[in-house]
Write a protein that holds these residues in place. Structure first.
Motif, PDB file in Angstrom:
ATOM      1  N   THR A 113      -4.118  10.277   4.520  1.00  0.00           N
ATOM      2  CA  THR A 113      -3.688   8.877   4.009  1.00  0.00           C
ATOM      3  C   THR A 113      -1.986   9.239   3.910  1.00  0.00           C
ATOM      4  O   THR A 113      -1.552   8.815   2.673  1.00  0.00           O
ATOM      5  CB  THR A 113      -4.150   8.062   2.792  1.00  0.00           C
ATOM      6  N   ALA A 114      -1.550  10.024   4.868  1.00  0.00           N
ATOM      7  CA  ALA A 114      -0.359  10.471   4.830  1.00  0.00           C
ATOM      8  C   ALA A 114       0.937   9.496   4.182  1.00  0.00           C
ATOM      9  O   ALA A 114       1.585   9.910   3.410  1.00  0.00           O
ATOM     10  CB  ALA A 114       0.103  11.001   5.964  1.00  0.00           C
ATOM     11  N   GLU A 115       0.647   8.029   4.622  1.00  0.00           N
ATOM     12  CA  GLU A 115       1.874   7.426   4.401  1.00  0.00           C
ATOM     13  C   GLU A 115       1.560   6.325   3.357  1.00  0.00           C
ATOM     14  O   GLU A 115       2.268   5.283   3.181  1.00  0.00           O
ATOM     15  CB  GLU A 115       2.363   6.433   5.689  1.00  0.00           C
ATOM     16  N   PHE A 116       0.380   6.342   2.479  1.00  0.00           N
ATOM     17  CA  PHE A 116      -0.077   5.563   1.710  1.00  0.00           C
ATOM     18  C   PHE A 116       1.038   5.179   0.550  1.00  0.00           C
ATOM     19  O   PHE A 116       1.421   3.986   0.263  1.00  0.00           O
ATOM     20  CB  PHE A 116      -1.459   6.027   0.879  1.00  0.00           C
ATOM     21  N   TYR A 117       1.666   6.183   0.055  1.00  0.00           N
ATOM     22  CA  TYR A 117       2.546   5.938  -1.204  1.00  0.00           C
ATOM     23  C   TYR A 117       4.086   5.617  -0.653  1.00  0.00           C
ATOM     24  O   TYR A 117       4.674   5.485  -1.520  1.00  0.00           O
ATOM     25  CB  TYR A 117       2.965   7.422  -2.078  1.00  0.00           C
ATOM     26  N   LEU A 118       4.054   5.339   0.534  1.00  0.00           N
ATOM     27  CA  LEU A 118       5.327   4.785   0.832  1.00  0.00           C
ATOM     28  C   LEU A 118       5.286   3.338   0.581  1.00  0.00           C
ATOM     29  O   LEU A 118       6.339   2.649   0.318  1.00  0.00           O
ATOM     30  CB  LEU A 118       5.451   4.851   2.695  1.00  0.00           C
ATOM     31  N   VAL A 141       7.253  -2.375  -2.647  1.00  0.00           N
ATOM     32  CA  VAL A 141       8.114  -1.871  -1.631  1.00  0.00           C
ATOM     33  C   VAL A 141       8.885  -0.642  -1.950  1.00  0.00           C
ATOM     34  O   VAL A 141       9.619   0.070  -1.312  1.00  0.00           O
ATOM     35  CB  VAL A 141       9.147  -3.070  -1.377  1.00  0.00           C
ATOM     36  N   TYR A 142       8.623  -0.553  -3.385  1.00  0.00           N
ATOM     37  CA  TYR A 142       9.228   0.854  -3.801  1.00  0.00           C
ATOM     38  C   TYR A 142       8.495   1.958  -3.602  1.00  0.00           C
ATOM     39  O   TYR A 142       8.946   3.238  -3.608  1.00  0.00           O
ATOM     40  CB  TYR A 142       9.392   0.756  -5.430  1.00  0.00           C
ATOM     41  N   GLY A 143       7.338   1.974  -3.116  1.00  0.00           N
ATOM     42  CA  GLY A 143       6.259   2.948  -2.940  1.00  0.00           C
ATOM     43  C   GLY A 143       6.411   3.894  -4.360  1.00  0.00           C
ATOM     44  O   GLY A 143       6.426   3.480  -5.663  1.00  0.00           O
ATOM     45  N   CYS A 144       6.043   5.103  -4.208  1.00  0.00           N
ATOM     46  CA  CYS A 144       5.968   5.979  -5.113  1.00  0.00           C
ATOM     47  C   CYS A 144       6.339   7.487  -4.608  1.00  0.00           C
ATOM     48  O   CYS A 144       5.844   7.780  -3.703  1.00  0.00           O
ATOM     49  CB  CYS A 144       4.628   6.298  -5.922  1.00  0.00           C
TER      50      CYS A 144
END
Length: 268
Positions: free
Chosen positions: A115-120, A130-133
């Motif tokens: 899930t490489a882009e999950f925290y985007l 929209v801020y992600g983490c």
């Protein structure tokens, strides 16, 4: 000449309506109406404020975990992080990054290869944002912060926040005044010093987190330093490297700003 009925005289009618008794009763009604209207406005205002509080405020336990005590903008003091509560909120939490003099003071999670882009697009609680983490690259998943090169990604937004302040490191004078990065983990607190800053195309920049030999790491590190956009201090080939990465909104979406730092024994 016949007299007109009293009630047909407009002047007399107005005079009757403006008698002291009538005037007092009218004022009393006006006051009551104004009071009722005021109470209604206060009630509506309280309802709106309550709704805002309900939608935006976090439970005390979450707030304590996510927000360490606010420090002076120029403070070199390590924030006090409640790791137990923070990791209860999200087991992926591995660090906290704080850069004095900037708006960067946030938890860092470990991203996973599946899930490489999950925290985007999701925050610390796993909710859409929209801020992600800020997150440690999936390339670092095997060794975590023990990797030769640790890459921590965060958004650059027009509205600010996240890692937006990293783009300021393109200005050498600003970078020199903000060389200190404090990186906290459950095991230790580290004071990092920025060594160099790069502006690269993501599509052309190979991500390297670990190296087969010490020589390979040294060759990579020297090459990165020599090609850097801003150089502040020669990197130590014996020390691990930490890079904070964000997009450069001043160019097309493929450009990245990479601020690379290494650990120092004492605060600058």
């Amino acid at each position: 000449m016949s007299e007109k009925p009293l009630g047909s005289n407009p002047l007399r009618k107005n005079m009757r309506n403006n008698s002291p008794a009538k005037h007092a009763r009218r004022e009393k009604k006006r006051s009551a109406a104004a009071l009722a209207l005021g109470i209604a406005f206060v009630s509506i205002a309280l309802t709106i404020l309550g709704a805002i509080a309900f939608l935006t405020l976090q439970p005390a336990e979450e707030q304590d975990a996510i927000s360490p005590p606010k420090l002076s903008e120029e403070s070199s003091t390590f924030p006090q992080v409640n790791w137990k509560k923070l990791q209860k909120l999200n087991p992926d939490v591995v660090a906290w990054v704080y850069i004095p003099g900037t708006g960067i003071s946030q938890p860092v999670v470990q991203a996973h290869s599946d899930t490489a882009e999950f925290y985007l697009s999701h925050n610390l609680k796993g909710e859409y944002s929209v801020y992600g983490c800020p997150y440690l690259s999936p390339e670092n998943e095997e060794r975590g912060l023990e990797s030769d090169h640790c890459l921590i990604y965060g958004h650059h937004l027009d509205i600010g926040g996240a890692f937006s302040d990293l783009t300021k490191y393109q200005e050498e004078s600003w970078a020199k005044n903000h060389q200190e990065i404090l990186l906290l983990t459950p095991e230790e607190n580290m004071c990092l010093q920025v060594a160099f800053v790069q502006r690269v195309r993501a599509s052309e920049y190979p991500i390297q987190a670990n190296f087969p030999t010490q020589s390979a790491y040294e060759t990579w590190l020297l090459g990165e330093y020599q090609s850097a956009f801003v150089t502040l201090s020669p990197p130590n080939p014996e020390a691990r490297s930490y890079s904070l990465v964000t997009c450069d909104a001043g160019y097309d979406t493929d450009w990245r700003i990479i601020v690379t730092a290494q650990e120092k024994a004492e605060p600058l």
